[in-house]
Design a protein around this motif. Structure first.
Motif, PDB file in Angstrom:
ATOM      1  N   SER A   1      28.787  37.674  49.854  1.00  0.00           N
ATOM      2  CA  SER A   1      30.123  37.086  49.957  1.00  0.00           C
ATOM      3  C   SER A   1      30.410  36.144  48.796  1.00  0.00           C
ATOM      4  N   ARG A   2      29.389  35.395  48.377  1.00  0.00           N
ATOM      5  CA  ARG A   2      29.572  34.513  47.220  1.00  0.00           C
ATOM      6  C   ARG A   2      29.769  35.324  45.941  1.00  0.00           C
ATOM      7  N   PHE A   3      29.119  36.473  45.875  1.00  0.00           N
ATOM      8  CA  PHE A   3      29.309  37.378  44.744  1.00  0.00           C
ATOM      9  C   PHE A   3      30.779  37.806  44.656  1.00  0.00           C
ATOM     10  N   ALA A   4      31.351  38.213  45.789  1.00  0.00           N
ATOM     11  CA  ALA A   4      32.756  38.625  45.819  1.00  0.00           C
ATOM     12  C   ALA A   4      33.677  37.463  45.469  1.00  0.00           C
ATOM     13  N   ALA A   5      33.350  36.257  45.966  1.00  0.00           N
ATOM     14  CA  ALA A   5      34.174  35.083  45.674  1.00  0.00           C
ATOM     15  C   ALA A   5      34.141  34.749  44.179  1.00  0.00           C
ATOM     16  N   ARG A   6      32.982  34.880  43.565  1.00  0.00           N
ATOM     17  CA  ARG A   6      32.878  34.584  42.134  1.00  0.00           C
ATOM     18  C   ARG A   6      33.653  35.614  41.314  1.00  0.00           C
ATOM     19  N   LEU A   7      33.605  36.875  41.726  1.00  0.00           N
ATOM     20  CA  LEU A   7      34.394  37.891  41.038  1.00  0.00           C
ATOM     21  C   LEU A   7      35.879  37.540  41.091  1.00  0.00           C
ATOM     22  N   HIS A   8      36.315  37.125  42.265  1.00  0.00           N
ATOM     23  CA  HIS A   8      37.732  36.766  42.417  1.00  0.00           C
ATOM     24  C   HIS A   8      38.087  35.594  41.516  1.00  0.00           C
ATOM     25  N   ALA A   9      37.226  34.582  41.476  1.00  0.00           N
ATOM     26  CA  ALA A   9      37.492  33.401  40.648  1.00  0.00           C
ATOM     27  C   ALA A   9      37.549  33.752  39.171  1.00  0.00           C
ATOM     28  N   ALA A  10      36.832  34.825  38.781  1.00  0.00           N
ATOM     29  CA  ALA A  10      36.825  35.260  37.388  1.00  0.00           C
ATOM     30  C   ALA A  10      37.958  36.238  37.086  1.00  0.00           C
ATOM     31  N   GLY A  11      38.857  36.439  38.047  1.00  0.00           N
ATOM     32  CA  GLY A  11      39.961  37.366  37.833  1.00  0.00           C
ATOM     33  C   GLY A  11      39.573  38.809  38.006  1.00  0.00           C
ATOM     34  N   ARG A  12      38.501  39.067  38.774  1.00  0.00           N
ATOM     35  CA  ARG A  12      38.048  40.432  39.052  1.00  0.00           C
ATOM     36  C   ARG A  12      37.982  40.619  40.564  1.00  0.00           C
ATOM     37  N   PRO A  13      39.124  40.589  41.250  1.00  0.00           N
ATOM     38  CA  PRO A  13      39.096  40.708  42.714  1.00  0.00           C
ATOM     39  C   PRO A  13      38.392  41.997  43.146  1.00  0.00           C
ATOM     40  N   SER A  14      37.572  41.883  44.174  1.00  0.00           N
ATOM     41  CA  SER A  14      36.846  43.051  44.652  1.00  0.00           C
ATOM     42  C   SER A  14      37.513  43.608  45.906  1.00  0.00           C
ATOM     43  N   LEU A  15      37.743  44.910  45.905  1.00  0.00           N
ATOM     44  CA  LEU A  15      38.351  45.596  47.038  1.00  0.00           C
ATOM     45  C   LEU A  15      37.219  46.035  47.960  1.00  0.00           C
ATOM     46  N   PRO A  16      37.102  45.454  49.167  1.00  0.00           N
ATOM     47  CA  PRO A  16      35.930  45.700  50.005  1.00  0.00           C
ATOM     48  C   PRO A  16      36.065  46.941  50.884  1.00  0.00           C
ATOM     49  N   MET A  17      35.012  47.760  50.886  1.00  0.00           N
ATOM     50  CA  MET A  17      34.924  48.914  51.772  1.00  0.00           C
ATOM     51  C   MET A  17      33.665  48.748  52.606  1.00  0.00           C
TER      52      MET A  17
ATOM     53  N   VAL B   1      35.476  47.780  43.194  1.00  0.00           N
ATOM     54  CA  VAL B   1      35.415  48.313  44.550  1.00  0.00           C
ATOM     55  C   VAL B   1      34.018  48.003  45.071  1.00  0.00           C
ATOM     56  N   LEU B   2      33.927  47.203  46.129  1.00  0.00           N
ATOM     57  CA  LEU B   2      32.652  46.735  46.660  1.00  0.00           C
ATOM     58  C   LEU B   2      32.339  47.481  47.949  1.00  0.00           C
ATOM     59  N   VAL B   3      31.284  48.317  47.923  1.00  0.00           N
ATOM     60  CA  VAL B   3      30.931  49.174  49.053  1.00  0.00           C
ATOM     61  C   VAL B   3      29.643  48.664  49.688  1.00  0.00           C
ATOM     62  N   SER B   4      29.702  48.310  50.969  1.00  0.00           N
ATOM     63  CA  SER B   4      28.558  47.704  51.647  1.00  0.00           C
ATOM     64  C   SER B   4      28.803  47.734  53.153  1.00  0.00           C
TER      65      SER B   4
END
Length: 306
Positions: free
Chosen positions: A206-222, A183-186
């Protein structure tokens, strides 16, 4: 249920009490069932895999679909929820309606309340707070004691500096080696690769969130804003200071309103598209919105958290 008003949120420093109060109010009236051994509480279906107990196959669903599905239980579907909090300087922005209340204060209470809800599900949760001055980490755990530990850590956080660059983020990736839900809060206000504070989805966050997704750790943005950032309700001459850059800009509010609102809407569309492409819808709230309301919107958009 009585909603917590912004004045109470701004003046209360006991996150343990406040988050529990909000969460219990949200849970009031909801139906709860007790756990009855392993694998009793049904939560969702998944495809049958070799080794699954045959007694967990849903034969009615098999009759309709001609495929084998097992009923996955709450205890089997638990996941570690890692809450990542942006503590860069822009999160110190206060409300223009309630100046005592900042984005960071709101984020702290929002996260502590989410953790209490996760505690009630017996899920595991952790906290990672990031800016370029360093990071604060509370490892995963569960239960009431762990909720208190995270709440106390949240209370001590201050907003400063920028979001970390790729070099500063390098040690952080070890935190995501094991499966987790992020869960990404910002406020997602960041500078792009050219150092421009345009808020677009081109910077390190944004690149941090994209890398998480690529690693199979999708971030839910708030995304947490103040209402004035959405509406620009200003008149006369303004002196604007970017908390993450030096200098003060002077401008006329009336002349700038249309340009600002168009630029803000464009940046929001780009940010939303960035997450939509990864099937993680962007949820935006303001610090003037009751915590209960924004949490319900977030959970409703993403389904069961944890």
């Amino acid at each position: 249920m009585q909603l917590i008003d912004p004045l109470t949120l701004a003046s209360t420093r006991d996150l343990v009490w406040l988050s529990r109060h909000i969460a219990e109010g949200m849970l009031l009236g909801m139906q709860h069932s007790q756990r009855r051994g392993a694998g009793i509480e049904f939560q969702q279906y998944r495809s049958y895999e070799p080794g699954d107990a045959i007694r967990h196959i849903d034969w009615k669903l098999f009759a309709r679909s001609d495929r084998y599905f097992v009923r996955e239980a709450e205890q089997e579907s638990q996941m570690h929820v890692c809450i990542v909090l942006d503590t860069s300087a822009s999160m110190a922005q206060p409300s223009f309606i309630e100046p005592q209340l900042t984005k960071l204060q709101y984020a702290k209470c929002w996260i502590a309340t989410l953790c209490w809800l996760l505690k009630n599900q017996n899920d595991r949760f952790s906290l990672l707070a990031l800016n370029d001055r360093g990071n604060r980490h509370v490892p995963e755990g569960q239960g009431e004691g762990h909720h208190r530990r995270i709440a106390l850590e949240l209370e001590s956080l201050e907003a400063a500096g920028h979001w970390p660059d790729s070099t500063q983020l390098a040690p952080v990736w070890a935190r995501f080696e094991q499966p987790c839900q992020v869960v990404l809060v910002s406020d997602f206000f960041e500078r792009d690769e050219n150092g421009n504070g345009n808020g677009e989805a081109t910077g390190e966050l944004s690149r941090f969130a994209a890398r998480l997704h690529a690693a199979g750790r999708p971030s839910l943005p708030m995304q947490i804003l103040v209402e004035a950032e959405q509406t620009f309700p200003f008149h006369g001459d303004l002196r604007i200071r970017d908390p993450e850059a030096p200098g003060i800009t002077e401008l006329g509010a009336t002349q700038q309103r249309s340009e600002y609102l168009a630029a803000f809407a464009s940046a929001q569309r780009q940010l939303a598209a960035h997450f939509a492409a990864r099937e993680c819808p962007l949820i935006t709230t303001t610090v003037e919105t009751p915590i209960e309301q924004s949490l319900r919107a977030f959970i409703g958009a993403h389904g069961r958290i944890g």
